[in-house]
Design a protein around this motif. Structure first.
Motif, PDB file in Angstrom:
ATOM      1  N   ASP A 197      23.965 -24.772  53.171  1.00  0.00           N
ATOM      2  CA  ASP A 197      22.915 -25.371  52.346  1.00  0.00           C
ATOM      3  C   ASP A 197      23.391 -25.693  50.932  1.00  0.00           C
ATOM      4  O   ASP A 197      24.258 -25.025  50.378  1.00  0.00           O
ATOM      5  N   ASP A 198      22.753 -26.670  50.362  1.00  0.00           N
ATOM      6  CA  ASP A 198      22.891 -26.987  48.938  1.00  0.00           C
ATOM      7  C   ASP A 198      24.344 -27.216  48.510  1.00  0.00           C
ATOM      8  O   ASP A 198      24.799 -26.701  47.489  1.00  0.00           O
ATOM      9  N   PHE A 200      27.270 -26.318  49.803  1.00  0.00           N
ATOM     10  CA  PHE A 200      28.168 -25.166  49.842  1.00  0.00           C
ATOM     11  C   PHE A 200      29.105 -25.279  51.036  1.00  0.00           C
ATOM     12  O   PHE A 200      28.650 -25.463  52.166  1.00  0.00           O
ATOM     13  N   ARG A 220      31.101 -25.124  45.775  1.00  0.00           N
ATOM     14  CA  ARG A 220      29.727 -25.616  45.613  1.00  0.00           C
ATOM     15  C   ARG A 220      29.847 -26.991  44.945  1.00  0.00           C
ATOM     16  O   ARG A 220      30.378 -27.100  43.847  1.00  0.00           O
ATOM     17  N   ARG A 358      22.700 -29.696  59.760  1.00  0.00           N
ATOM     18  CA  ARG A 358      21.608 -30.246  60.568  1.00  0.00           C
ATOM     19  C   ARG A 358      21.521 -31.760  60.495  1.00  0.00           C
ATOM     20  O   ARG A 358      20.458 -32.347  60.699  1.00  0.00           O
ATOM     21  N   GLU A 628       8.890  -2.989  38.459  1.00  0.00           N
ATOM     22  CA  GLU A 628       8.972  -4.329  37.880  1.00  0.00           C
ATOM     23  C   GLU A 628       8.084  -5.314  38.622  1.00  0.00           C
ATOM     24  O   GLU A 628       7.470  -6.189  38.017  1.00  0.00           O
ATOM     25  N   GLU A 629       8.019  -5.167  39.948  1.00  0.00           N
ATOM     26  CA  GLU A 629       7.172  -6.088  40.706  1.00  0.00           C
ATOM     27  C   GLU A 629       5.715  -5.949  40.287  1.00  0.00           C
ATOM     28  O   GLU A 629       5.038  -6.942  40.003  1.00  0.00           O
TER      29      GLU A 629
ATOM     30  N   MET B   1      24.421 -20.378  52.388  1.00  0.00           N
ATOM     31  CA  MET B   1      24.129 -19.773  51.066  1.00  0.00           C
ATOM     32  C   MET B   1      23.339 -20.757  50.225  1.00  0.00           C
ATOM     33  O   MET B   1      23.891 -21.650  49.604  1.00  0.00           O
ATOM     34  N   GLN B   2      22.028 -20.588  50.248  1.00  0.00           N
ATOM     35  CA  GLN B   2      21.185 -21.512  49.496  1.00  0.00           C
ATOM     36  C   GLN B   2      21.274 -21.250  48.004  1.00  0.00           C
ATOM     37  O   GLN B   2      21.650 -20.163  47.573  1.00  0.00           O
ATOM     38  N   LEU B   3      20.890 -22.237  47.238  1.00  0.00           N
ATOM     39  CA  LEU B   3      20.647 -22.044  45.820  1.00  0.00           C
ATOM     40  C   LEU B   3      19.142 -21.865  45.644  1.00  0.00           C
ATOM     41  O   LEU B   3      18.352 -22.628  46.188  1.00  0.00           O
ATOM     42  N   GLU B  13      22.844 -18.356  43.570  1.00  0.00           N
ATOM     43  CA  GLU B  13      23.028 -18.123  45.000  1.00  0.00           C
ATOM     44  C   GLU B  13      22.027 -17.093  45.528  1.00  0.00           C
ATOM     45  O   GLU B  13      21.678 -16.141  44.850  1.00  0.00           O
ATOM     46  N   HIS B  18      16.134 -10.901  45.887  1.00  0.00           N
ATOM     47  CA  HIS B  18      15.409 -10.183  46.930  1.00  0.00           C
ATOM     48  C   HIS B  18      14.163 -10.979  47.267  1.00  0.00           C
ATOM     49  O   HIS B  18      13.505 -11.514  46.383  1.00  0.00           O
ATOM     50  N   GLY B  20      10.350 -11.303  48.303  1.00  0.00           N
ATOM     51  CA  GLY B  20       9.170 -10.484  48.012  1.00  0.00           C
ATOM     52  C   GLY B  20       7.961 -10.809  48.853  1.00  0.00           C
ATOM     53  O   GLY B  20       6.851 -10.387  48.541  1.00  0.00           O
ATOM     54  N   ARG B  56       7.065 -14.863  46.881  1.00  0.00           N
ATOM     55  CA  ARG B  56       7.597 -14.159  45.719  1.00  0.00           C
ATOM     56  C   ARG B  56       9.091 -13.952  45.912  1.00  0.00           C
ATOM     57  O   ARG B  56       9.526 -13.561  46.996  1.00  0.00           O
ATOM     58  N   PHE B  58      12.620 -12.281  43.718  1.00  0.00           N
ATOM     59  CA  PHE B  58      13.015 -11.408  42.618  1.00  0.00           C
ATOM     60  C   PHE B  58      14.496 -11.636  42.330  1.00  0.00           C
ATOM     61  O   PHE B  58      15.329 -11.497  43.237  1.00  0.00           O
ATOM     62  N   ARG B  64      16.250 -10.313  36.576  1.00  0.00           N
ATOM     63  CA  ARG B  64      15.223  -9.404  37.093  1.00  0.00           C
ATOM     64  C   ARG B  64      13.817  -9.938  36.879  1.00  0.00           C
ATOM     65  O   ARG B  64      12.880  -9.191  36.603  1.00  0.00           O
ATOM     66  N   THR B  75      12.651 -26.224  56.817  1.00  0.00           N
ATOM     67  CA  THR B  75      13.966 -26.657  56.323  1.00  0.00           C
ATOM     68  C   THR B  75      14.596 -25.634  55.397  1.00  0.00           C
ATOM     69  O   THR B  75      15.749 -25.770  55.013  1.00  0.00           O
ATOM     70  N   TYR B  76      13.851 -24.600  55.023  1.00  0.00           N
ATOM     71  CA  TYR B  76      14.232 -23.605  54.017  1.00  0.00           C
ATOM     72  C   TYR B  76      14.259 -24.180  52.605  1.00  0.00           C
ATOM     73  O   TYR B  76      14.512 -23.470  51.639  1.00  0.00           O
TER      74      TYR B  76
END
Lengths: 890, 84
Positions: A197-198, A200, A220, A358, A628-629, B1-3, B13, B18, B20, B56, B58, B64, B75-76
């Motif tokens: 993706d993107d 990479f 990238r 894809r 934090e969340e 590995m998406q951005l 990356e 994480h 959420g 969400r 994180f 953070r 498609t993500y």
């Protein structure tokens, strides 16, 4: 020898020696193992994986489905393509009987990784890729150009002209220009094997010098140009797997790249114009050529003037010969003797890297192949990879013949018969046919077989091939060693190792360590002759009768500051924290929205607007993220800041009835009496100018002081405490003793005695749940029907009635019926053992367990399967040592 | 590995983040007033759409920041302008 003078781009001034199947040969820089073997007339590289048929070199690069060899030197590697192994001096290789052999020795080479961020990534340095890179570089873009061959220029042979120059001269000119461009990185021997993706892309570089054998480039790019060319495809006929049957382009490539003429009596079987270039070039290099063209009236460029015989409207139906091809049998029954049978059924765009993201491939009937059929943003496919070439093809997947001898995927020994079986079994999708026949699943990813399999399947189903489609290409484009993917992240570098500031002191003291998350924690400190059990019994006895000390620095520590700090903690802990007075400590429990316990620890109120929260060692990062969340998503109105101070503070618990003597001796200005320094309070003091915080916190039930100090001073303070404790035989203890001491007191460990399905009530800790607070995270769930179910599993102790068996943690708990027999299988599982130790204080083993309705069953006996035995164990309360709590004040 | 578009750091990356879960699931104003079923809906049930989905994220190995982003589950792809 079929090495020709005047051909090839080898460095003939240097000779390389190599060994294949125990026979010594020579070659030159620029050779592959395949070209060097063919130069010596060696055709056979092994036998096939299922049928054991002789196999040889079928192509000149990664598309070869057969020519696999075992490399022994310079380092053992199984099943590499001879066509892609660059010849080096001292290379030792072996033919393969079906399968290769993994190395039995450790690979000591280094593999590493580089990161690139670029405007443009060009994949492939053939004419299309070079032109794209040149164009991008000239307008000042950052460019990375990667190509999998040792030299740029793709399949240019030098017989072509580009921009009025010889093609190789043109390529050399572009490469020189690119080399002079500071914004361009040009990597040869570098295979882009995955496109993600993107923008990479992962590319594997095979290094030829330096300490690193292979390097993964993580690239990238804002824009990606795929210029990966095309791959010739064969036509399927009987016994088309014989050594000496080869792609036409491969023979031409070997001639121009390495000066190797792969045969002298050559039949070229084609349905495509491009094969005539091979026919003509091999003729000019002295081979006798006969062309068999399936088309009724091929243009046959270059043949008439050379007197090359062309059989039009004809097919090769079978290869003769066993160990190697000796003839081509035509459709009319005639046999043309030959030692090389070249095949060309047209070309397939090498669009794998387009398919990885894809990008849809569409069938182009003009090419008889699938080509990129849509736009993928940021990705451009150029040149032959996009199906752009002149010449025409008559699409022919296979000729008539015995389908069980017509090989579609040579690497998998899969034939037309196998496709017939798949279709006969009801397969209608090429993806299913692929999985049923394994066609296209070998090292070559079906480069030569995939489209043919689609075509033959379509014929068998009576459907158009464009309707049927082709299988999806997935990374990696070529096989990649796990060692390369791992890079330097192996051994000690696989995962970060965290050590406390006292680590070297523990090492010097002979500690045995255990991994707790990423931490190395001292598990026990055996003396000479002691095993862990003996060491732990001694350490426990010291903590309960004298004084012991441990390094608790891995404890998670979070500094919670701000006007609303108390409000935050009231909402996250089950009990009330805002009422805690400065100078005092409170134990607290956190639950999720589902009411299940997620962490516990102590909270020190440092000031009106400041708390020091401790978490379990393994949960420190999670709890910080949890806080934090809530702060950022639900309660942004709260004025609170949370900061991890785990590494800043060292924590040294000093435990046991003599701990007061030790603390009093080291901190002479502190009144350590129980009256002024009570349980669950803390005091700040200064030792030689260094601030130290002391807290009466006990995780053992004994009189105990936690000593908190800036981590930088911890080694010195550790020594001072040991020194002061010497008269009392102060004993360093590890995590194993800590676990025994806390279990004797029934203190649970989150994540060991709990597993995400356990409430505080299940642990017998209803006292930690505030009844005053209207809400806190988890409170509402406590009232759910399931949470009130009297049959929930509850924490209890188990005492094996033989007083000698240590129940293995994780053991299941079962029960006999009234008649003394076990219920019929499956025997109901009533719970499981969560913690189990030998106790010095009790003089026997004991366990903690989660047991259905356990608290109501104290005194009853259940059974625990241990190996072949059922061990009887009596259910007891969780607190087995000092249940009245008399010891905590000393 | 998406951005993934962090509203503070820009595209980074995905291994720095994480997940959420579904966004815009507000903590109930008065949990005690909810039936068991209503409470269970909040605790255990989340949407699983085929298409745009507000989530969400994180930036745990970065600034953070917890943030909201809309991602197309087919498609993500993170949809532009989604962080809020």
């Amino acid at each position: 020898m079929t090495r020709l003078d005047g051909y090839g781009r080898l460095d003939r001034s240097r000779t390389l020696r190599f060994v294949f199947d125990d026979v010594a040969y020579t070659g030159h820089p620029g050779d592959t193992l395949a070209s060097a073997l063919l130069a010596h007339g060696v055709r056979r590289t092994g036998t096939s994986v299922k049928l054991g048929r002789p196999r040889g070199i079928g192509a000149a690069w990664v598309e070869d489905p057969t020519g696999l060899v075992q490399i022994e030197e310079p380092f053992p590697e199984p099943m590499l393509l001879a066509a892609t192994v660059e010849l080096t001096d001292g290379l030792v290789a072996r033919s393969i009987a079906g399968r290769g052999r993994l190395a039995q020795v450790a690979d000591t080479a280094r593999y590493d990784r580089q990161h690139h961020h670029t405007d443009v990534l060009v994949i492939g340095a053939g004419p299309a890729g070079l032109a794209a890179a040149q164009q991008a570089a000239r307008v000042g873009e950052d460019v990375v150009l990667v190509d999998d061959r040792p030299e740029a220029g793709g399949t240019l042979t030098g017989t072509e002209t580009i921009d009025g120059q010889g093609s190789r001269e043109w390529a050399a000119g572009v490469v020189a220009e690119l080399a002079a461009t500071p914004t361009l990185l040009h990597l040869q021997r570098t295979t882009a094997f995955g496109h993600y993706d993107d923008g990479f892309v992962l590319a594997l570089e095979r290094r030829t010098s330096g300490a690193t054998r292979q390097r993964v480039h993580r690239i990238r790019a804002a824009r990606i140009v795929i210029a990966t060319g095309a791959t010739e495809r064969p036509i399927v006929f009987e016994d088309n797997d014989r050594p000496g049957v080869m792609l036409a382009s491969a023979a031409r490539d070997l001639l121009h790249r390495q000066g190797v003429r792969a045969g002298s009596e050559v039949v070229v079987f084609t349905s495509d114009d491009a094969a005539y270039a091979a026919a003509v070039d091999l003729h000019d290099a002295g081979a006798r050529i006969t062309v068999v063209d399936v088309r009724p009236a091929p243009t046959a460029p270059g043949c008439i003037e050379r007197g090359i015989v062309v059989h039009a409207d004809a097919v090769v139906t079978r290869a003769e010969g066993e160990e190697q091809v000796t003839g081509a049998v035509l459709g009319d029954g005639r046999t043309l003797p030959c030692d090389l049978l070249l095949v060309s059924g047209g070309w397939n765009p090498t669009a794998h890297l387009f398919s990885h993201v894809r990008g849809a491939l569409r069938y182009d009937p003009r090419l008889g192949a699938f080509r990129p059929g849509e736009e993928v943003p940021g990705t451009q496919v150029v040149g032959a990879a996009n199906g752009e070439w002149a010449g025409s093809t008559s699409v022919l997947w296979r000729v008539p013949g015995d389908p069980s001898r017509q090989f579609v995927d040579l690497a998998r020994d899969a034939t037309v018969r196998d496709i017939e079986r798949a279709v006969g079994a009801g397969m209608r999708s090429v993806e299913h046919v692929k999985r049923y026949t394994t066609i296209g699943t070998a090292h070559d990813q079906g480069r030569t077989s995939g489209v043919i399999a689609s075509g033959i399947t379509a014929e068998l189903l009576g459907r158009p091939v464009d309707d049927l489609g082709t299988t999806t290409f997935r990374p990696p484009f070529v096989p990649v060693a796990f060692a390369a993917l791992a890079g330097r992240e192996r051994g000690d570098l696989y995962d970060p190792v965290r050590t406390t500031v006292l680590h070297s002191a523990h090492v010097a003291a002979g500690a045995v360590f255990e991994d707790v998350g990423q931490w190395k924690r001292a598990r026990h400190y055996p003396r000479a002759g002691e095993d862990m059990a003996a060491a732990v019994l001694r350490e426990c006895a010291a903590a309960r009768s004298g004084v012991a000390i441990m390094d608790g620095s891995t404890l998670g520590k979070i500094d919670v500051q701000g006007a609303d700090a108390g409000v935050l903690l009231d909402r996250l802990y089950t009990n009330l924290m805002s009422s805690l007075k400065v100078g005092r400590v409170r134990y607290g429990v956190m639950c999720g929205n589902d009411g299940m316990m997620i962490d516990d620890g102590t909270v020190l109120r440092v000031a009106d607007d400041r708390f020091l929260v401790t978490t379990t060692t393994g949960n420190a990062a999670f709890v910080l993220e949890w806080m934090e969340e809530w702060l950022q998503t639900e309660w942004p109105d709260l004025a609170v800041h949370v900061t991890s101070v785990t590494d800043q503070w060292a924590v040294l618990p000093v435990v046991g009835p003599r701990s007061r003597d030790v603390i009093g001796a080291v901190f002479a200005d502190v009144d350590v009496s129980n009256e002024t320094f009570g349980f669950m309070t803390w005091q700040d003091t200064v030792l030689d100018g260094v601030p130290v915080r002391l807290a009466r916190i006990s995780f053992s039930g004994e009189l105990a002081y936690e000593v908190h100090v800036d981590a930088r001073y911890a080694p010195a303070l550790w020594e001072r405490l040991l020194e002061a404790g010497r008269p009392f035989d102060i004993t360093p203890y590890g995590t194993e003793t800590m676990h025994v001491l806390r279990a004797e007191k029934g203190y649970p460990i989150v994540g060991q005695d709990t597993d995400g399905t356990v409430t505080p009530q299940d642990l017998g800790m209803s006292w930690v749940i505030s009844k005053k607070k209207t809400d806190f995270v988890g409170k509402r769930s406590f009232a759910r029907a399931e949470n009130l179910n009297p049959q929930r599993k509850e924490l209890v102790s188990l005492l094996p009635t033989d007083a000698s068996t240590t129940l293995p943690e994780g053991s299941q708990i079962v029960e006999h019926r009234a008649d003394g027999t076990l219920p019929p299988p499956p025997v109901p599982m009533l719970g499981h053992v969560t913690s189990s130790y030998r106790s010095a204080a009790l003089g026997r083993p004991f366990a903690l367990a989660l047991l259905r309705a356990g608290r109501s069953r104290v005194g009853e006996v259940v059974s625990v399967p241990v190996g072949d035995r059922l061990v009887a164990a009596e259910i007891g309360p969780t607190v087995l040592v000092d249940p009245e709590g008399a010891r905590r004040d000393g | 590995m998406q951005l993934i578009p962090c509203p503070w750091c820009g595209p980074r990356e995905e291994s720095e983040f994480h997940y959420g879960g579904q966004a815009d699931v507000a903590y109930p104003d008065d949990p005690a007033a909810l039936t068991d079923e209503q409470w269970a809906q909040f605790v255990f049930f989340r949407d699983n759409p085929k298409g745009p989905f507000a989530e969400r994220w994180f930036h745990s190995a970065g600034c953070r920041t917890w943030f909201r982003a809309v991602r197309d589950t087919r498609t993500y792809a993170f949809l532009p302008g989604s962080p809020a």
